[in-house]
Write a protein that holds these residues in place. Structure first.
Motif, PDB file in Angstrom:
ATOM      1  N   MET A 170       0.834  -1.205   0.000  1.00 43.13           N
ATOM      2  CA  MET A 170       0.000   0.000   0.000  1.00 43.13           C
ATOM      3  C   MET A 170       0.867   1.253   0.000  1.00 43.13           C
ATOM      4  O   MET A 170       0.537   2.245  -0.650  1.00 43.13           O
ATOM      5  CB  MET A 170      -0.928  -0.009   1.210  1.00 43.13           C
ATOM      6  N   SER A 171       1.987   1.211   0.718  1.00 46.50           N
ATOM      7  CA  SER A 171       2.909   2.348   0.720  1.00 46.50           C
ATOM      8  C   SER A 171       3.495   2.571  -0.666  1.00 46.50           C
ATOM      9  O   SER A 171       3.683   3.708  -1.087  1.00 46.50           O
ATOM     10  CB  SER A 171       4.040   2.119   1.717  1.00 46.50           C
ATOM     11  N   ALA A 172       3.782   1.483  -1.370  1.00 45.49           N
ATOM     12  CA  ALA A 172       4.298   1.623  -2.738  1.00 45.49           C
ATOM     13  C   ALA A 172       3.288   2.356  -3.612  1.00 45.49           C
ATOM     14  O   ALA A 172       3.658   3.210  -4.424  1.00 45.49           O
ATOM     15  CB  ALA A 172       4.625   0.254  -3.322  1.00 45.49           C
ATOM     16  N   GLY A 173       2.013   2.054  -3.444  1.00 45.79           N
ATOM     17  CA  GLY A 173       0.973   2.760  -4.191  1.00 45.79           C
ATOM     18  C   GLY A 173       0.900   4.230  -3.811  1.00 45.79           C
ATOM     19  O   GLY A 173       0.740   5.097  -4.673  1.00 45.79           O
ATOM     20  N   LEU A 174       1.021   4.525  -2.520  1.00 45.86           N
ATOM     21  CA  LEU A 174       1.007   5.923  -2.083  1.00 45.86           C
ATOM     22  C   LEU A 174       2.210   6.685  -2.613  1.00 45.86           C
ATOM     23  O   LEU A 174       2.096   7.840  -3.016  1.00 45.86           O
ATOM     24  CB  LEU A 174       0.962   5.997  -0.559  1.00 45.86           C
ATOM     25  N   TYR A 175       3.365   6.040  -2.625  1.00 48.11           N
ATOM     26  CA  TYR A 175       4.548   6.683  -3.188  1.00 48.11           C
ATOM     27  C   TYR A 175       4.365   6.930  -4.685  1.00 48.11           C
ATOM     28  O   TYR A 175       4.777   7.968  -5.206  1.00 48.11           O
ATOM     29  CB  TYR A 175       5.791   5.838  -2.960  1.00 48.11           C
ATOM     30  N   ALA A 176       3.748   5.990  -5.385  1.00 45.19           N
ATOM     31  CA  ALA A 176       3.505   6.174  -6.820  1.00 45.19           C
ATOM     32  C   ALA A 176       2.573   7.358  -7.066  1.00 45.19           C
ATOM     33  O   ALA A 176       2.794   8.149  -7.989  1.00 45.19           O
ATOM     34  CB  ALA A 176       2.933   4.900  -7.419  1.00 45.19           C
ATOM     35  N   ILE A 177       1.546   7.485  -6.233  1.00 46.13           N
ATOM     36  CA  ILE A 177       0.637   8.628  -6.364  1.00 46.13           C
ATOM     37  C   ILE A 177       1.385   9.921  -6.087  1.00 46.13           C
ATOM     38  O   ILE A 177       1.241  10.913  -6.810  1.00 46.13           O
ATOM     39  CB  ILE A 177      -0.565   8.476  -5.407  1.00 46.13           C
TER      40      ILE A 177
END
Length: 157
Positions: free
Chosen positions: A84-91
Motif C-alpha cells: 500500500m505504501s508503494a501505491g502511495l509513493y507512486a501517487i
C-alpha cells in the motif's frame, strides 16, 4: 555518440548526462513535501505508538505474551502496509511538481534514468520508514526492560 562534421571527421554530439545521484536528489526534493513524507513517517509512528502503549499498560507478569502477540501483529501489519505504501509513493510521484518534470524532460538523456532515480528515491524513503519502525520497536523493548527477549523474537519471526 558521434556524427560526421563538415570536414568528414566524426565529432561528439552534445548530450546532457546528469548522474543518478543528481536525479535521485531532484526526485527526493520534489517528494519531500506532501503525501510521500507522510506515507514515510505516519505508519511507523502509529504502529510503534500502538505497540508501546500496549506493552507499557500491560502488567509485568503478562508482558511476554503481549510482546509475542503484538510484535507479531505489528510486523504483519507492516508487511501488509508495504504494497500500500508503494501505491502511495507512486501517487505522490505522479503528483510531484509538473514544472520540474517539463524542465527535466527538456534535456537529452535516457528517460529510463528518471525511472531508476525515482525507484531509488522511493526505496530510500521506504527504508527510512522501516528503520524508524525498527528503532521504535527497540526503544519500546529497551524501556520495557526486555531488549534481549524482544531482539530474539524479532529474529525468530
Amino acid at each position: 555518440m558521434t556524427a560526421p562534421g563538415a570536414t568528414g571527421k566524426a565529432h561528439a554530439t552534445a548530450r546532457d548526462d546528469p548522474s543518478l545521484v543528481l536525479l535521485s536528489t531532484l526526485a527526493f526534493a520534489r517528494l519531500r513535501h506532501g503525501l510521500p513524507i507522510w506515507a514515510t513517517l505516519v505508519p511507523p509512528l502509529a504502529m510503534g505508538a500502538l505497540l508501546a502503549l500496549t506493552v507499557f499498560t500491560t502488567p509485568a507478569s503478562a508482558r511476554d505474551q503481549v510482546w509475542d502477540h503484538w510484535l507479531g501483529l505489528t510486523l504483519y501489519l507492516w508487511a501488509a502496509l508495504t504494497p500500500m505504501s508503494a501505491g502511495l509513493y507512486a501517487i505522490g510521484t505522479q503528483q510531484a511538481d509538473e514544472d520540474a518534470k517539463r524542465v527535466i524532460y527538456a534535456y537529452a538523456f535516457p528517460r529510463h534514468r528518471l525511472l531508476i532515480a525515482a525507484v531509488a528515491t522511493i526505496t530510500a524513503l521506504w527504508a527510512a520508514s522501516a528503520l524508524l519502525l525498527t528503532a521504535l520497536i527497540f526503544v519500546a523493548a529497551l524501556v520495557c526492560g526486555a531488549p534481549a527477549d524482544a531482539l530474539g523474537r524479532v529474529w525468530r519471526i
